[in-house]
Motif scaffolding. Structure first.
Motif, PDB file in Angstrom:
ATOM      1  N   TRP A  58       0.777  -1.387   0.094  1.00 37.26           N
ATOM      2  CA  TRP A  58       0.156  -0.166   0.168  1.00 37.26           C
ATOM      3  C   TRP A  58       1.035   0.770   0.110  1.00 37.26           C
ATOM      4  N   GLU A  59       1.885   1.276   0.881  1.00 38.55           N
ATOM      5  CA  GLU A  59       2.917   2.555   0.642  1.00 38.55           C
ATOM      6  C   GLU A  59       3.632   3.027  -0.365  1.00 38.55           C
ATOM      7  N   SER A  60       4.247   1.466  -0.857  1.00 43.31           N
ATOM      8  CA  SER A  60       4.718   1.969  -2.791  1.00 43.31           C
ATOM      9  C   SER A  60       3.304   2.018  -3.929  1.00 43.31           C
ATOM     10  N   ALA A  61       1.521   1.894  -3.339  1.00 43.83           N
ATOM     11  CA  ALA A  61       1.585   2.435  -4.380  1.00 43.83           C
ATOM     12  C   ALA A  61       0.451   3.307  -3.869  1.00 43.83           C
ATOM     13  N   LYS A  62       0.549   4.338  -2.963  1.00 44.64           N
ATOM     14  CA  LYS A  62       0.469   5.706  -2.668  1.00 44.64           C
ATOM     15  C   LYS A  62       1.896   6.283  -3.350  1.00 44.64           C
ATOM     16  N   THR A  63       3.015   5.744  -3.361  1.00 49.48           N
ATOM     17  CA  THR A  63       3.763   6.101  -3.652  1.00 49.48           C
ATOM     18  C   THR A  63       4.001   6.695  -5.350  1.00 49.48           C
ATOM     19  N   THR A  64       3.184   5.860  -6.028  1.00 48.94           N
ATOM     20  CA  THR A  64       3.010   5.798  -7.280  1.00 48.94           C
ATOM     21  C   THR A  64       2.047   6.785  -7.297  1.00 48.94           C
ATOM     22  N   MET A  65       0.633   7.131  -7.188  1.00 52.70           N
ATOM     23  CA  MET A  65       0.697   7.698  -7.065  1.00 52.70           C
ATOM     24  C   MET A  65       0.177   9.237  -6.542  1.00 52.70           C
ATOM     25  N   ASN A  66       1.007   9.059  -6.014  1.00 49.41           N
ATOM     26  CA  ASN A  66       1.948  10.628  -5.712  1.00 49.41           C
ATOM     27  C   ASN A  66       2.992  11.152  -6.850  1.00 49.41           C
ATOM     28  N   ARG A  67       3.420  10.044  -7.563  1.00 48.56           N
ATOM     29  CA  ARG A  67       4.180  10.293  -8.980  1.00 48.56           C
ATOM     30  C   ARG A  67       3.739  10.231  -9.914  1.00 48.56           C
ATOM     31  N   LEU A  68       2.230  10.014 -10.029  1.00 48.70           N
ATOM     32  CA  LEU A  68       0.888  11.104 -11.513  1.00 48.70           C
ATOM     33  C   LEU A  68       0.718  11.205 -11.146  1.00 48.70           C
ATOM     34  N   MET A  69       0.236  12.025  -9.684  1.00 49.17           N
ATOM     35  CA  MET A  69      -0.325  13.747  -9.835  1.00 49.17           C
ATOM     36  C   MET A  69       0.804  14.316 -10.311  1.00 49.17           C
ATOM     37  N   GLY A  70       1.692  14.612 -10.044  1.00 52.44           N
ATOM     38  CA  GLY A  70       2.599  15.627 -11.240  1.00 52.44           C
ATOM     39  C   GLY A  70       3.059  15.487 -12.084  1.00 52.44           C
ATOM     40  N   ASN A  71       4.171  15.853 -12.672  1.00 51.78           N
ATOM     41  CA  ASN A  71       4.229  15.715 -14.577  1.00 51.78           C
ATOM     42  C   ASN A  71       5.194  14.507 -14.186  1.00 51.78           C
ATOM     43  N   VAL A  72       4.643  13.110 -15.359  1.00 50.98           N
ATOM     44  CA  VAL A  72       5.716  12.690 -16.178  1.00 50.98           C
ATOM     45  C   VAL A  72       4.882  12.401 -17.483  1.00 50.98           C
ATOM     46  N   THR A  73       5.571  11.395 -17.824  1.00 48.22           N
ATOM     47  CA  THR A  73       6.326  11.159 -18.961  1.00 48.22           C
ATOM     48  C   THR A  73       5.076  10.551 -19.686  1.00 48.22           C
ATOM     49  N   GLU A  74       5.952  10.582 -20.953  1.00 44.78           N
ATOM     50  CA  GLU A  74       4.116   9.677 -21.472  1.00 44.78           C
ATOM     51  C   GLU A  74       4.640   8.443 -21.725  1.00 44.78           C
ATOM     52  N   GLY A  75       5.190   7.926 -21.227  1.00 45.36           N
ATOM     53  CA  GLY A  75       6.562   6.112 -20.742  1.00 45.36           C
ATOM     54  C   GLY A  75       4.999   5.690 -19.057  1.00 45.36           C
ATOM     55  N   GLU A  76       5.283   6.701 -18.475  1.00 44.90           N
ATOM     56  CA  GLU A  76       5.639   6.607 -16.984  1.00 44.90           C
ATOM     57  C   GLU A  76       3.530   6.431 -17.216  1.00 44.90           C
ATOM     58  N   ARG A  77       2.823   7.357 -17.803  1.00 44.77           N
ATOM     59  CA  ARG A  77       1.336   7.836 -18.181  1.00 44.77           C
ATOM     60  C   ARG A  77       1.264   5.740 -18.861  1.00 44.77           C
ATOM     61  N   ILE A  78       1.812   5.838 -19.925  1.00 43.75           N
ATOM     62  CA  ILE A  78       1.304   4.500 -20.935  1.00 43.75           C
ATOM     63  C   ILE A  78       1.206   3.190 -18.846  1.00 43.75           C
ATOM     64  N   ILE A  79       1.950   3.582 -18.490  1.00 38.42           N
ATOM     65  CA  ILE A  79       2.118   2.186 -17.558  1.00 38.42           C
ATOM     66  C   ILE A  79       1.163   2.750 -16.419  1.00 38.42           C
ATOM     67  N   ALA A  80       0.370   3.445 -15.965  1.00 41.94           N
ATOM     68  CA  ALA A  80      -0.108   4.069 -15.107  1.00 41.94           C
ATOM     69  C   ALA A  80      -1.473   3.383 -15.866  1.00 41.94           C
ATOM     70  N   GLU A  81      -1.522   3.732 -16.806  1.00 39.87           N
ATOM     71  CA  GLU A  81      -2.769   3.082 -17.347  1.00 39.87           C
ATOM     72  C   GLU A  81      -3.231   1.921 -17.235  1.00 39.87           C
ATOM     73  N   LEU A  82      -2.509   1.634 -18.136  1.00 41.86           N
ATOM     74  CA  LEU A  82      -2.379   0.040 -17.995  1.00 41.86           C
ATOM     75  C   LEU A  82      -2.200  -0.949 -16.790  1.00 41.86           C
ATOM     76  N   TYR A  83      -1.515  -0.622 -15.813  1.00 38.42           N
ATOM     77  CA  TYR A  83      -1.100  -1.600 -14.942  1.00 38.42           C
ATOM     78  C   TYR A  83      -1.567  -0.548 -13.860  1.00 38.42           C
ATOM     79  N   PRO A  84      -2.972  -0.102 -13.333  1.00 40.48           N
ATOM     80  CA  PRO A  84      -3.038   1.245 -12.743  1.00 40.48           C
ATOM     81  C   PRO A  84      -2.866   1.141 -10.781  1.00 40.48           C
ATOM     82  N   PRO A  85      -2.475   1.243 -10.096  1.00 36.33           N
ATOM     83  CA  PRO A  85      -1.841   1.388  -9.068  1.00 36.33           C
ATOM     84  C   PRO A  85      -3.156   0.714  -8.123  1.00 36.33           C
ATOM     85  N   ILE A  86      -3.959   2.343  -8.606  1.00 40.19           N
ATOM     86  CA  ILE A  86      -5.338   1.771  -7.702  1.00 40.19           C
ATOM     87  C   ILE A  86      -6.778   1.944  -8.711  1.00 40.19           C
TER      88      ILE A  86
END
Length: 961
Positions: free
Chosen positions: A676-704
């Motif tokens: 759960w701590e790792s998932a919150k870290t990922t969500m924190n990262r996505l709330m900022g500026n992310v690259t297209e590649g990171e957004r693709i990963i988050a879309e396909l494998y969402p943390p929550i």
């Protein structure tokens, strides 16, 4: 007299005095003469004398009268011969032929220029003038007799051989007639037996997959399910997951099992060294050792957590203060921020469906004990309701070692409170106006001050979860404002003890799947009633699913690029014996296979996308603004296959992504906290500026996953922010996909997933335009524009019948009609989307086959110019072994309908599927799609289907793309 004697001698068939040598041999009739001889009348000049063989006899004077009579008879005979010659004049041979041909006894034989001879034997055998004349008259034959005579002459048949010859001719005619009849009725070789058959390994595998479930002997028009899925249940009966699955066992469940088994083999062979591969293998090993956890260890861990949450009535705190100072908002915020426990509400992130299409905080309804709040509408006597109460009692008894009386009391408190909460929310939602249930974007400060959410510590929870990203002006997407108004009302009227019980129960159920075996056994007993499970799934399967859920990106990155695996000291990555995740063929390298796979997938995607765009343009019932907006979005829609290459370059990239992931080794429940701590870290990262590649990963494998509709296809998603369809390479592995599988099979499987995702995206576009127009109207003080939704109730009338049969009964006094109508709408929408998508897919497959036949390219920048249909093997028209009689369109229909094969469900399983995934059982969906799409297809030759439900005429729903 000498001349007359000579002529008479010729006529009598003897030799003249001037002839030298022997008499020529008689020639057979085989040379073409008539069987009765060729007669040629020759004029005779001067007196004719009969030459007797007894010249100079003393009795010549006495016989003078007899000779004269003989002479008269001879002239009569000669006149008869002359008449026969006139009748046969068309068939008379030339004089040269008469001179050259020699005849048998009784034939005429030409001599000189005009002589005519008559055999003495013929004249003697006549037996008088009248019998001879009657025989000549009988020689006037009809056409058939003449043909018969010619046939006998042609084959030189004597009178003795005439009967056998006639018998032979008749026998030949009979055999000829029999042969002609056999040729007419003989079964012709079907055209498909004359075509080439595919003998490659992948073709054999594709046919094996289809024939394992199909029953080709069944009539596809009279019994389509038996034809496509006749052996599915038989095949599942031999499965080691028989009676161990949840809900119904269908094509998707079977595919998930295959993928999970392949993943387990991959994890098992990973080296036990540092790196993400080591973390994956270590976590899997921890999970499989859960049986070593005791109830005492679980109780100790829970008491520690409850102390963090201000104590509990179940486990009193050491201070003895009880619940007098227990603060609900404070401990609700801690429960979610520290342990991921979502009592009453849940905070997460999602992509907003309006500009700027970035990630936004979401506020959604919290979790209850049963997987769907609609289950609380069941009667208390229902088996599912009774099983849930028993489950609550068993948990309390095992944790507290208490009496049954207290256990019953605890179970009644939790069940009744959850039921009250669920039904109150349902009533508020049904009574509220449409604008009160529509998602709204509010500032975080506005949500905190709102009366409907005052008792929910949303601001405090969000600040604890995302400390670097949260301010008072942070926007929050409230999924359904009416829900939180109902929750607040329930909280305000609930005593502290009950609220504490509910929060503590929320923590227990969050970690229950990873507690001691006694507690997990109680959960399994409830699943037996809820899902119809009879056998526990093995640990390796459950733990592999857990790895797929917790570390999807890392696990898939290792499978896509085995070079990221850190080897141990004795091995090299290339030497690690890992199962090939993509292809069994060794004809080309994996890199080449991936390239070919990608090109084929792009061809399928862009072709289907273009078909949707054209269908929207042609749909005159769609609002003009909506049509223009959708076609513009479709024109700019892209595709991404697998993880971007820049995120697969080094193991360091994976380590950076999972830098907060730490796996304790004491109790597995601590691993859940770490995840759960790792998932919150990922969500924190996505709330900022992310690259297209990171957004693709988050879309396909969402943390929550919070808010919005569930993606219709696993491992494939439409990204709103990128306007892109993202496909995981898990979809491109055997046995689901292969470049050398027939196009019909790949199109029916992967193509149908692409079509459904695009269809769902079009629904998103329609809602997106509503949001944009609504914001504009609100900004300028105008009334909201009324845009026609392509998925209106009128468009879904063809599935109305399923709405009435897709919901359970509810107790008296509940808002039954409106609640059931809402449940039915969700099921109806999902079914409508699939029916529409398969209709579009069928049309797209036919047009793609035509394009390939015409060698017409699909012009897209994403498709390489070097890619040709020949290169991908799409122009080869080889038939499938064992399925040769099916055309490409029929094989496509068979492969698609097999996606809806399923084991027959009992009533509880049917209810479970309807409530959990808002879908009808696959067997019912099979019949619905068959009658609305395939039964009227010309390739199946089953004729058109009749009206089936309101709005469905001739097998077609109204307002369908």
């Amino acid at each position: 007299m000498a001349e007359d004697a000579t002529n008479v001698g010729v006529i009598m068939g003897g030799r003249s005095n001037g002839d030298d040598g022997d008499e020529p041999a008689r020639r057979s009739n085989i040379n073409g003469g008539s069987r009765f001889g060729s007669f040629r009348p020759v004029p005779i000049s001067g007196p004719v004398h009969l030459i007797s063989s007894q010249q100079g006899s003393p009795d010549s004077s006495a016989d003078e009268e007899a000779k004269l009579l003989h002479k008269q008879n001879f002239f009569k005979t000669l006149q008869a011969v002359e008449r026969i010659g006139e009748e046969r004049s068309p068939e008379v041979e030339s004089e040269g032929d008469i001179a050259d041909n020699e005849r048998e006894n009784g034939d005429l034989k030409g001599r000189g220029d005009g002589g005519l001879g008559v055999s003495v034997i013929d004249i003697a055998d006549s037996g008088g003038t009248q019998p001879y004349k009657s025989s000549l008259k009988g020689m006037k034959k009809n056409v058939f007799e003449k043909l018969y005579d010619r046939l006998l002459n042609a084959f030189d048949v004597s009178k003795k051989s005439e009967r056998p010859f006639v018998g032979l001719i008749l026998t030949t005619l009979v055999l000829l007639i029999v042969l002609i009849v056999l040729i007419i009725v003989w079964p012709r070789i079907p055209e498909y037996l004359t075509k080439e058959i595919c003998v490659e390994t992948e073709c054999m595998e594709a046919s094996k997959q289809i024939l394992a479930w199909a029953n080709p002997r069944a009539n596809e028009c009279l019994n389509p399910y038996e034809w496509a899925c006749g052996r599915f249940e038989e095949d599942f009966g031999k499965h080691n997951f028989f009676e161990a699955h949840k809900g119904e066992w269908n094509f998707n469940t079977h595919l998930h099992y295959k993928d999970t088994m392949s993943t387990y083999e991959f994890i098992f062979k990973l080296p036990s060294v540092k790196g993400l591969g080591h973390t994956v293998k270590k976590l899997h090993a921890f999970c499989t050792s859960l049986d070593q956890t005791t109830t005492g260890d679980t109780t100790i861990w829970l008491k520690r957590v409850f102390r963090e949450l201000g104590g509990s009535q179940l486990f009193p705190t050491s201070g003895g203060r009880g619940l007098s100072r227990w603060d609900l908002p404070e401990h609700l915020a801690k429960a979610q921020a520290m342990y991921g426990v979502s009592a009453f509400y849940k905070i997460g992130i999602d992509t907003r469906n309006e500009p700027p299409f970035d990630y936004i905080l979401t506020l959604t309804e919290g979790d209850l004990g049963m997987p769907n709040k609609e289950y609380y509408a069941l009667d208390d006597s229902h088996p599912i309701s009774q099983a849930y109460r028993t489950y609550l009692r068993d948990i309390y008894t095992n944790l507290m070692a208490s009496t049954s009386t207290k256990a019953y009391h605890y179970a009644d408190i939790i069940y009744n409170y959850e039921k009250r909460l669920a039904l109150t929310v349902a009533r508020f939602v049904n009574d509220a106006a449409d604008n009160a249930t529509r998602p709204r974007i509010r500032k975080l400060s506005q949500v905190a001050d709102d009366k409907s959410t005052r008792w929910l510590p949303i601001n405090r929870t969000a600040s604890a979860m995302f400390p670097l990203r949260i301010t008072h002006d942070t926007p929050v997407l409230v999924d359904n404002p009416a829900v939180f108004k109902a929750i607040t009302q329930v909280i305000q009227t609930t005593d502290i003890e009950t609220l504490n019980h509910f929060v503590i129960w929320s923590v227990i159920q969050r970690y229950l799947p990873y507690m001691s075996s006694d507690l997990r056994q109680s959960r399994w007993e409830f699943d037996k009633v809820l899902y119809g499970v009879r056998t526990k799934p093995p640990f390796w399967h459950s733990c592999t699913e857990l790895i797929q859920q917790w570390l999807p990106y890392g696990l898939e990155a290792l499978r896509e690029n085995p070079a990221l695996i850190v080897p141990d000291s004795m091995t090299h990555p290339a030497e690690i014996d890992l199962p090939n995740p993509y292809h069994s063929s060794h004809l080309v390298t994996n890199e080449q296979h991936v390239q070919f796979d990608d090109e084929l997938v792009k061809i399928m995607f862009y072709h289907v996308r273009d078909e949707y765009k054209q269908a929207v343009i042609n749909a005159d019932w769609i609002n003009g603004n909506v049509s223009e907006y959708i076609t513009d979005k479709l024109s700019r829609m892209r595709i991404q296959i697998g993880i971007p290459n820049d995120l697969l370059k080094s193991e360091q990239t994976l380590g950076e992504y999972y830098r907060e992931l730490y796996m304790p080794e004491f109790l597995f429940m601590d691993n859940i906290v770490a995840q759960w701590e790792s998932a919150k870290t990922t969500m924190n990262r996505l709330m900022g500026n992310v690259t297209e590649g990171e957004r693709i990963i988050a879309e396909l494998y969402p943390p929550i996953a919070s808010g919005g509709r569930k993606a219709p296809v696993a491992n494939m998603k439409y990204s709103i922010s990128l306007n892109m369809v993202i496909i995981s390479r898990q979809k491109l592995r055997e046995p689901y996909f292969h470049i050398k599988y027939p196009l019909s099979l790949n199109f029916a499987r992967l193509g149908s997933d692409i079509s459904l995702v695009i269809q769902d995206a079009i629904n998103t576009f329609a809602e997106q335009l509503k949001n944009i127009e609504g914001d504009k109207s609100q900004h300028f003080g105008l009334s909201s524009a009324r845009l026609g939704n392509i998925f209106s109730k009128q468009a879904q009338r063809c599935v109305t019948n399923f709405a009435s049969s897709s919901v359970p009964s509810v107790p008296k006094g509940t808002p039954k009609d409106r609640q059931l109508e809402r449940i039915g709408n969700v099921n109806r929408l999902n079914l409508y989307l699939e029916v529409s998508s398969v209709g579009m897919l069928t049309r797209a497959f036919e047009t793609l086959v035509e394009k390939i036949h015409r060698n017409e390219r699909i012009f897209e920048s994403a498709i390489s110019e070097k890619t040709t249909y020949e290169l991908l093997g799409l122009r080869e028209r080889h038939l499938q072994p064992g399925l040769r009689k099916y055309s490409e369109q029929q094989l496509y229909a068979l492969a698609y309908m097999q996606k809806h094969c399923a084991v027959a469900s009992v009533s509880t399983k049917r209810l479970t599927r309807l409530q959990l995934v808002h879908d009808i059982p696959e067997t019912e969906k099979f019949d619905f799609i068959w009658h609305h799409v395939f039964s009227k297809a010309s390739s199946m030759q089953c004729g058109s289907s009749s009206t089936n439900g309101d709005g469905a005429q001739n097998g077609r729903c109204s307002r369908i793309l």
